[in-house]
Design an enzyme around this catalytic site. Structure first.
Site, mmCIF file in Angstrom:
data_model
loop_
_atom_site.group_PDB
_atom_site.id
_atom_site.type_symbol
_atom_site.label_atom_id
_atom_site.label_comp_id
_atom_site.label_asym_id
_atom_site.label_seq_id
_atom_site.Cartn_x
_atom_site.Cartn_y
_atom_site.Cartn_z
ATOM 1 C CG ASP A 131 40.964 5.957 -14.695
ATOM 2 O OD1 ASP A 131 42.043 5.523 -14.285
ATOM 3 O OD2 ASP A 131 40.862 7.003 -15.372
ATOM 4 C CG ASP A 149 36.249 3.899 -18.451
ATOM 5 O OD1 ASP A 149 36.684 5.043 -18.696
ATOM 6 O OD2 ASP A 149 36.117 3.445 -17.303
#
Length: 830
Positions: free
Chosen positions: A168, A166
Site C-alpha cells: 500500500d 510493501d
C-alpha cells in the site's frame, strides 16, 4: 549424524555447588529423567544461631541420546556464573527436533507438547518462525542459520539480493470508494459506444443519429478520470476480511449500504503505480522479492494476483499482518532472524521499521486523492525520524529471546488489536458511505467554474436575443471537465536506480574481497564487519546526500526543545549534514520556515550563506539527492516585496516604533475613489484645536523656563552637562535670508528658541489655508522624490522635523533635571 548438544545446568540450583559424583559413563545411553550427576551444597537454616550444614542434590537429564563427553570432573566447584557460561555435558541426540509443526517434530514425529518435572519443553527448542505462513513450521536457531546460509549461497551464485516490498502506497494504492467503480463503468460504456460507432458505416451512423437521438462525438464526452483508471483492478473481499463482524454494536451506525457490506463484503479498487511492470522486470534480475504488508492475508493475495498474475515475481512469498504478529511494527527478523546483510526494504513508512539501516524509504503513492493507506488507519500520522542503532550480531551460544508475557498482558494486547482493527474497519465503512472522491471531484468542478454551462452573454440584460443565440450554438457553452486523478507518478524510476546502485556496490565489494575471505566459509554472524553488507552500503548512500552541508535551522525547532533530541536534527545527521545552533563561518545553509527571523537576517548580512526554505531539506531527504537551492531560496523581502513593517520617520534613530505611532495610522482610501473629498472637512475646528495645543505648549514652556533659570544660577555644575548634544540651528532661526545672526542664535536659550518656533507656527500655519485636489496633484508632481511628502499635507512635514528637534531639546531638559537632582543630593550629603 547431528552434532553433539551442549547441556547447561539450570539456574534454579542452590549455587555454589560441588560435584559429588558423575553418575553416567562416556558412551552411555540416557533417557529423559536419567540421573547425570550428584552435587553437594551448604545449607543455612533461616533460624537464628544455626550453623551451615552440607546437603546433597541430583541433576537429571532433560533429553535423550548418547553421552559424548563431560566438561566437569569429581570435586569441581561450580558457581552460578560458571554454570551459565560453560556446558556440563555433551550428548549426541538421535533428533534435535529443530523443525516443528503443529506440536510435532517435523523430522521424527515426536510429540513436542510433553512437559515433566525437569521443567524443559521440547517445543521451546524450535521457536523461530521463518516462513510466510502463520501456521508454518518453526525452527531452532541452529536450523535457521543453516537455512539462511543455504539461501545466501544460492543468492550469491545468482548475483541477487533479497528485497522486501510493501504494497500500500509503495507499489499500489487502494480504495473502497464506490465512486471509482462508477467512473470505470462510465469509461467502459463510453469505450463501447465509440467501438460501436467505429464498427458502423457513416451512412448507418447518420441514420442512427437521426433515429434514436444518439449523441455525436463532440457531445459524447468521456469521464475525465477514465484515462488514469484504465489499469485499475478490482476484487471483492468477504465481510470477515473487511472486519465488519468485529465492530461492536453502537460504535458506528451504518447507513444505506451497511447491510450490503455485512452480507457481501466490500469492493476494493487497486491502482498499480506507473511503471510497476517495468520495475518488476528490471529488479527481478537483481533481487528475490518478498511481500510484507499491513493488510490481511486475503487482501495481500488478491493484490499480488492483480500485479503478478503468473506468480513469477513473488512466488508465494507473502507475509501479511495475520502472520507478522504485530499491527504497528514490522520486523526484519521475522523472515531473516540471523543475517540481514543481504536484505533491502522498500516502504513508504519508516516508523514501522524503526528506521532500519536496510530501508530505502519511498515517497507515498497517493493516486486516489486524500484516501491514504486503507490498511493502516490505526497507525500514527506523524512518523518518528530517529534511526535506531543496528542490533548486535547473534552469537553461536544464544538464541533470539522470545517475549514472555503474562495471561493478563496477552489479553490486553488482544483487546488492543481488536480495537485497532475496529478503527480500521470504521474508516473503511466511512469511505464507502461518504464517497470522498466524488466530493473532491465536485469541489474541483466548482473551483474551475465548470459546474455551470451558462455562457457569460446569457447574463447580460442588454442582449435580449442571447438566449436564442445560446440555444442555436450549444457547443460553445460546453466546457470540458477537469480530471481529479493524475497518472504522472515517476517514483519507481528513482527507487529502481537506488536499488541498482545498492546491488552494484554490494557485488563490487564482494568481488573485491581479500583472498583470505574467499577461502573462509561465510559466517552470517560476521558479515557486519565486511564491506559487502547492505547495512553499511545504504547508510553510506544516505550520508552522501548532504555530505559537506552545514545547517542552521531557523523557526523549525521549537524554542523549548533541545535541538539534538529532535527528529529533524537526527535525520539531518543520518543523511550526512552537520547541524549547529548558532551562526558561524562554518554554516553553508540556513533552513528556515519563515521570513524575517534573527538568524535569517544575520545570515543575509554575513553573505555567502544559502538561505532556503524547509522544503529544500525535506525534498533532498525524500529523493536521496541534494536539490538545487535556486528554486528554494528565500527572497529578500526588502528587495522583492514591500515590507509589512510600518514606515518610520527617517530621522528616528531607534529601530523600535514610537509608542504613539498608532495615532498616526492612515486608513486606506476606499477602492475606486478618483478624487479627494476635501469639501466635507471643517477647517475652523482644526484651526481651533491647533491654537489650543499651541497655547498649552507655551504654558508648559513658561513653567519649564522658571525651573531652568533656578538651575542656571547654581555655582556648581554636574559632570553630565559636558555630555550634552550640540543643538542644531533650525530653519526658523536663520532669519529671512537663511543666515541671520548665527552668533545670536548660538547664545539664545532653548526657551527663546521654543517661543520663536511657537510664534512662527501660530502666525503662519498652513492648516488655515484651503487646499483643492488639483493643487495637491500639481504639488505632488513638483515635490522632491527623495523626501516623498504626504499627498494630503505637503507643508507640515517641516513642522514634523521641527518637532523632532524639539524632542531633542526636551531630552536636554531631562538631562538638566538629572544634573540638578544630582547636585541637590551632593549638597544634602555634604
Amino acid at each position: 549424524m547431528s552434532s553433539p548438544t551442549d547441556i547447561f545446568l539450570p539456574p534454579t540450583l542452590p549455587y555454589p555447588i560441588k560435584v559429588a559424583s558423575l553418575d553416567v559413563q562416556l558412551g552411555a545411553t540416557v533417557q529423559r529423567g536419567t540421573r547425570l550427576l550428584t552435587y553437594s551444597f551448604l545449607y543455612t537454616s533461616p533460624a537464628t544461631g544455626s550453623k551451615p550444614e552440607t546437603r546433597f542434590g541430583t541433576w537429571d537429564c532433560s533429553i535423550e541420546g548418547t553421552v559424548e563427553s563431560w566438561k566437569v570432573k569429581f570435586g569441581d566447584s561450580i558457581s552460578a556464573q560458571k554454570a551459565k557460561q560453560r556446558p556440563i555435558i555433551c550428548i549426541t541426540e538421535p533428533c534435535k527436533h529443530g523443525v516443528q509443526i503443529g506440536g510435532l517434530c517435523g523430522l521424527c514425529g515426536k510429540d513436542m507438547t510433553e512437559f515433566d518435572y525437569t521443567g524443559f519443553s521440547d517445543a521451546s527448542r524450535a521457536s523461530i518462525q521463518m516462513t510466510h505462513s502463520a501456521f508454518g513450521p518453526t525452527v531452532s536457531l541452529e536450523e535457521a542459520r543453516r537455512i539462511e546460509k543455504e539461501t545466501a549461497d544460492h543468492l550469491l551464485k545468482s548475483r541477487k539480493l533479497s528485497l522486501i516490498v510493501d504494497l500500500d502506497q509503495t507499489i499500489v494504492h487502494a480504495t473502497v470508494d464506490p465512486t471509482v467503480g462508477e467512473w470505470i463503468a462510465e469509461g467502459e460504456a463510453w469505450e463501447a459506444r465509440q467501438a460501436k460507432k467505429r464498427s458502423t458505416t457513416p451512412k448507418d451512423a447518420a441514420s442512427d443519429d437521426d433515429s434514436d437521438g444518439t449523441a455525436s462525438d463532440a457531445e459524447d464526452e468521456c469521464n475525465p478520470n477514465w484515462e488514469a483508471l484504465q489499469d485499475v483492478r478490482k476484487f471483492r473481499l468477504g465481510p470477515e476480511s473487511f472486519g465488519i463482524l468485529s465492530v461492536p454494536r453502537g460504535t458506528h451506525k451504518g447507513k444505506g449500504k451497511q447491510k450490503l457490506i455485512e452480507n457481501e463484503g466490500c469492493m476494493y479498487y487497486i491502482k498499480p503505480r506507473p511503471g510497476t511492470q517495468e520495475f518488476f522486470r528490471n529488479i527481478s534480475t537483481k533481487y528475490e522479492m518478498h511481500v510484507y504488508t499491513m493488510g490481511t492475508r486475503a487482501y495481500a493475495e488478491e493484490v499480488c494476483a492483480a500485479i503478478d498474475p503468473d506468480g513469477k515475481i513473488f512466488g508465494g512469498r507473502i507475509l501479511s499482518r495475520d502472520e507478522s504478529g504485530s499491527l504497528t511494527q514490522k520486523s526484519l527478523q521475522r523472515l531473516f532472524p540471523c543475517d540481514t546483510s543481504m536484505v533491502v526494504i522498500i516502504d513508504d513508512r519508516a516508523d514501522v521499521w524503526e528506521w532500519s539501516p536496510n530501508l530505502i524509504k519511498v515517497i507515498p503513492y497517493d493516486f486516489f486523492v486524500g484516501i491514504g493507506d486503507i490498511n493502516s488507519a490505526f497507525l500514527p500520522k506523524i512518523e518518528p525520524l530517529a534511526p535506531t542503532p543496528p542490533s548486535p550480531p547473534i552469537s553461536d551460544s544464544e538464541a533470539p529471546s522470545q517475549p514472555t508475557s503474562t495471561p493478563e498482558e496477552r489479553e490486553q494486547a488482544e483487546m488492543e488489536s481488536k480495537a485497532m482493527l475496529t478503527q480500521n474497519s470504521i474508516a473503511l465503512e466511512a469511505q464507502v458511505e461518504e464517497r470522498p472522491l466524488a466530493k473532491k471531484q465536485e469541489a474541483l468542478l466548482e473551483s474551475d467554474g465548470t459546474g455551470s454551462t451558462t455562457s457569460p452573454g446569457d447574463q447580460s440584460p442588454d442582449h435580449p436575443k442571447s438566449d436564442v443565440k445560446a440555444a442555436e450554438s450549444p457547443k460553445a457553452e460546453k466546457v470540458p471537465r477537469k480530471a481529479l486523478l493524475k497518472n504522472d507518478d515517476v517514483e519507481l524510476q528513482r527507487v529502481g536506480y537506488l536499488l541498482g546502485e545498492v546491488h552494484r556496490r554490494f557485488f563490487t565489494s564482494y568481488d573485491n574481497r581479500s583472498p583470505e575471505d574467499r577461502g573462509k566459509k561465510r559466517r552470517p554472524t560476521l558479515t557486519r564487519s565486511k564491506a559487502h553488507d547492505v547495512t553499511r552500503i545504504i547508510p553510506q548512500m544516505r550520508m552522501d546526500t548532504l555530505q559537506g552541508v552545514h545547517i542552521l535551522f531557523s523557526s523549525v525547532i521549537p524554542l523549548d526543545t533541545k535541538p539534538e533530541t529532535t527528529e529533524i536534527w537526527k535525520i539531518a545527521h543520518m543523511f550526512g549534514a552537520q547541524c549547529y545552533t548558532e551562526l558561524s563561518s562554518r554554516i553553508t545553509h540556513v533552513v528556515a520556515a519563515k521570513h524575517g527571523t534573527v538568524k535569517v537576517d544575520a545570515a543575509r548580512k554575513r553573505g555567502g550563506i544559502k538561505i532556503v526554505w524547509l522544503s529544500w531539506f525535506t525534498d533532498s531527504i525524500a529523493l536521496w539527492r541534494r536539490q538545487d537551492e535556486t528554486p528554494y531560496l528565500l527572497d529578500d523581502p526588502s528587495a522583492t516585496a514591500p515590507s509589512s513593517s510600518p514606515i518610520l520617520d527617517p530621522h528616528q534613530i531607534s529601530s523600535d516604533p514610537e509608542p504613539d505611532a498608532d495615532d498616526w495610522d492612515v486608513e486606506p482610501a476606499p477602492a475606486g475613489s478618483a478624487s479627494l473629498e476635501l469639501h466635507d472637512i471643517d477647517w475652523n475646528d482644526i484651526n481651533d484645536e491647533v491654537e489650543a495645543a499651541m497655547n498649552e505648549s507655551d504654558d508648559e514652556d513658561d513653567a519649564m523656563s522658571e525651573r531652568s533659570s533656578a538651575r542656571s544660577v547654581s555655582p556648581t555644575t554636574s559632570p553630565r552637562m559636558k555630555r550634552k548634544r550640540l543643538r542644531s540651528v533650525t530653519p526658523s532661526d536663520g532669519g529671512t535670508n537663511g543666515v541671520g545672526d548665527r552668533q545670536g542664535d548660538a547664545l539664545r536659550s532653548p526657551l527663546a528658541k521654543r517661543k520663536k518656533l511657537a510664534a512662527s507656527r501660530s502666525g503662519a500655519s498652513k492648516l488655515k489655508e484651503a487646499v483643492t485636489a488639483d493643487e495637491l496633484v500639481d504639488t505632488e508632481s513638483l515635490s522632491d522624490h527623495s523626501r516623498k511628502p504626504s499627498p494630503l499635507l505637503p507643508m507640515p512635514l517641516k513642522s514634523f522635523e521641527e518637532g523632532a528637534e524639539d524632542d531633542d531639546y526636551a531630552d536636554d531638559g531631562d538631562d538638566e533635571d538629572d544634573d540638578w537632582l544630582a547636585h541637590e543630593l551632593e549638597v544634602d550629603w555634604g
